[in-house]
Design an enzyme around this catalytic site. Structure first.
Site, short mmCIF file in Angstrom:
data_model
loop_
_atom_site.label_atom_id
_atom_site.label_comp_id
_atom_site.label_asym_id
_atom_site.label_seq_id
_atom_site.Cartn_x
_atom_site.Cartn_y
_atom_site.Cartn_z
N TYR A 7 0.86 -1.19 0.00
CA TYR A 7 0.00 0.00 0.00
C TYR A 7 0.90 1.25 0.00
O TYR A 7 0.80 2.11 0.86
CB TYR A 7 -0.93 0.04 1.22
CG TYR A 7 -1.65 -1.26 1.49
CD1 TYR A 7 -2.89 -1.51 0.92
CD2 TYR A 7 -1.07 -2.24 2.30
CE1 TYR A 7 -3.55 -2.72 1.16
CE2 TYR A 7 -1.71 -3.44 2.55
CZ TYR A 7 -2.95 -3.67 1.99
OH TYR A 7 -3.60 -4.86 2.23
N CYS A 50 -4.30 4.17 9.90
CA CYS A 50 -5.10 5.36 10.19
C CYS A 50 -6.43 4.95 10.83
O CYS A 50 -7.29 5.78 11.06
CB CYS A 50 -5.35 6.15 8.91
SG CYS A 50 -6.15 5.17 7.63
N1 SAH Z 1 2.07 4.66 2.30
C1 SAH Z 1 1.58 5.75 1.52
C2 SAH Z 1 0.06 5.78 1.30
C3 SAH Z 1 -0.81 5.00 2.21
S1 SAH Z 1 -2.53 5.30 1.94
C4 SAH Z 1 2.04 7.06 2.11
O1 SAH Z 1 2.47 7.11 3.25
O2 SAH Z 1 1.99 8.07 1.42
C5 SAH Z 1 -3.08 3.70 1.41
C6 SAH Z 1 -2.78 3.39 -0.03
O3 SAH Z 1 -3.25 2.09 -0.31
C7 SAH Z 1 -3.46 4.29 -1.05
O4 SAH Z 1 -2.47 4.83 -1.89
C8 SAH Z 1 -4.40 3.37 -1.82
O5 SAH Z 1 -4.51 3.70 -3.20
C9 SAH Z 1 -3.73 2.03 -1.65
N2 SAH Z 1 -4.57 0.81 -1.75
C10 SAH Z 1 -5.86 0.67 -1.41
N3 SAH Z 1 -6.23 -0.62 -1.53
C11 SAH Z 1 -5.14 -1.32 -1.94
C12 SAH Z 1 -4.89 -2.70 -2.23
N4 SAH Z 1 -5.83 -3.61 -2.09
N5 SAH Z 1 -3.64 -3.04 -2.61
C13 SAH Z 1 -2.67 -2.12 -2.72
N6 SAH Z 1 -2.85 -0.80 -2.48
C14 SAH Z 1 -4.07 -0.40 -2.08
#
Ligand code: SAH
Length: 455
Positions: free
Chosen positions: A315, A412
């Site tokens: 993620y 979060c």
């Molecule tokens: N780590 C990053 C963002 C975290 S927010 C930072 O600190 O900036 C969570 C992220 O998970 C988002 O970018 C969203 O698009 C992504 N996401 C949501 N569902 C997901 C999934 N099933 N697999 C991979 N990424 C996912």
């Protein structure tokens, strides 16, 4: 006891809900009262009644909580942005940490004494922390141009150019843009008719680089007197990028897809620690850079990297955590579902000359199992930072199979965090550290980092 609409009741607030609303109990009946804080004794009027609980409006504070403070912002109660400004900052922090602890106990199955909680990281000055602001532009009843914020849960604009969460230069920029609109007779966009030009003013500020970006969201493709506006905005020290964003849809979504560059390179640059990021009007970027550095710093500390490790960052968004980790790891792999975010992640890796990071587009719960089965991938450390719904079970299952020495969970939402930590605890991991970081002072939100170790 059961209550009905319009009943008046006296209640002492004992807890706080997800959006910062106060929660109290009268004869076993639970009431949610917005604009109250823990410790207040209030009179409230039931607006919506269910069998065991109801939503009430604050009528009068009979005895204020000893933790109640005068909000710095005169609009704190109307605005949808700050929910708990009336609670002293010290108590905001205590409340947030407590919330995490409660969920780890209630959902995660921990005993209170077992939780290896480190003190929450708050801000020294919990104001002016946001590097991004989006002010809606409209008209008041007399037809004067206004810019400000939406009143909580509505789309009526309340005029206020001085938000205490944003940077101070925002006000100067708004004054300049609105004066320009008046001088050139440029109408604000009207949501009900779909007519008018200027919808929002988006401002981004690099806390380390001091670079400023102004992007006007317009219902069209040009702005009258653009040269004049550019000349005036450029007088502000740090001005780096001026652009238009085209949004001609009748929608609540603020930004459209198309950008028209007016002046500058179309982006600003900023740093978190030593890592550089390129930020365009459409890029996702953490809004509180001071606390983001502390959050990622905590994740890095928990990852315990020496330079020899292989790390998976699930993620990963635009790769912010991945690049932060790559500074101290042998190899980092990032996985993210949004392709544009991965474009930014790769661009940021290039910008920092980091060659030890590789990114995958896809769902964590698909990419990880696939890579594991096909390529027998390995990890010393796995970092996850999932959205509010937490990790998919398939993802957790693969993490357990891969058996990394450490899992660092950034979250979060402490309910899903507690659920997922329990899953890992039941399958060979032990929670070694927990720490909350206050990324959004005056709101009910909090971020948490957990370190789990294989035993
Ligand atoms: N780590 C990053 C963002 C975290 S927010 C930072 O600190 O900036 C969570 C992220 O998970 C988002 O970018 C969203 O698009 C992504 N996401 C949501 N569902 C997901 C999934 N099933 N697999 C991979 N990424 C996912």
């Amino acid at each position: 006891m059961e209550y009905k609409k319009n009943d008046l009741l006296t209640v002492t607030i004992e807890d706080m809900g997800h959006d910062g609303e106060g929660i109290g109990k009268v004869d076993g009946y639970t009431v949610f009262v917005k604009d109250t804080v823990i410790g207040d004794k209030v009179q409230a009027k039931i607006m919506k009644a269910k069998k065991n609980y109801g939503y009430a409006r604050l009528v009068e504070i009979m005895e204020p909580s000893k933790d109640r403070v005068e909000p710095r912002c005169a609009y704190a109660r109307q605005c949808g942005g700050c929910q708990i400004q009336a609670l002293s900052y010290e108590k905001q922090l205590a409340y947030k940490q407590q919330k995490i602890e409660n969920n780890l106990i209630r959902i995660g199955g921990f005993q209170k004494e077992e939780i290896p909680m480190q003190p929450i990281i708050g801000m020294e000055d919990p104001y002016h922390y946001r590097n991004k602001a989006q002010f809606p532009v409209g008209c008041d009843k007399e037809g004067h141009l206004i810019a400000g914020f939406y009143a909580g849960r509505t789309h009526s604009i309340i005029s206020n150019r001085k938000c205490y969460l944003g940077v101070e230069v925002n006000e100067q920029i708004l004054n300049l843009v609105l004066a320009h609109m008046e001088a050139y007779d440029i109408p604000a966009y009207d949501e009900t008719t779909g007519k008018g030009l200027v919808r929002h003013v988006l401002i981004r500020y690099g806390f380390q680089s001091k670079e400023i970006m102004v992007c006007l969201v317009v219902n069209g493709s040009r702005i009258p007197g653009a040269e004049d506006l550019i000349a005036k905005l450029r007088e502000i020290p740090g001005m780096t990028s001026i652009s238009l964003n085209v949004n001609q849809e009748k929608t609540n979504v603020i930004l459209g897809k198309e950008l028209i560059n007016l002046w500058g390179e179309g982006h600003i640059t900023d740093y978190i620690g030593a890592v550089q990021y390129r930020i365009s009007p459409l890029s996702f970027y953490q809004v509180n850079p001071v606390q983001t550095e502390r959050l990622y710093g905590t994740a890095l500390e928990y990852a315990g990297l020496t330079g020899n490790e292989t790390v998976w960052d699930l993620y990963c968004g635009i790769g912010t955590i991945s690049l932060f980790l790559a500074q101290n790891a042998k190899q980092v792999y990032g996985v993210e579902i949004v392709p544009q975010a991965i474009d930014d992640a790769r661009e940021n890796a290039r910008l920092n000359h980091m060659e030890n990071v590789e990114f995958f587009v896809g769902k964590a719960e698909e990419v990880l199992p696939e890579q594991y089965e096909r390529n027998q991938i390995y990890a010393d450390v796995i970092v996850v930072d999932p959205p509010r719904k937490g990790c998919d079970e398939k993802c957790l299952e693969t993490i357990v199979k891969m058996s990394p020495n450490r899992v660092v969970y950034v979250s979060c939402n402490s309910s899903t965090l507690a659920r997922d930590v329990k899953y890992l605890e039941e399958r060979g991991y032990r929670t070694e550290r927990v720490r909350c970081v206050d990324m959004f002072p005056h709101s009910g939100h909090v971020e948490t980092v957990v370190k789990l170790k294989k035993w």
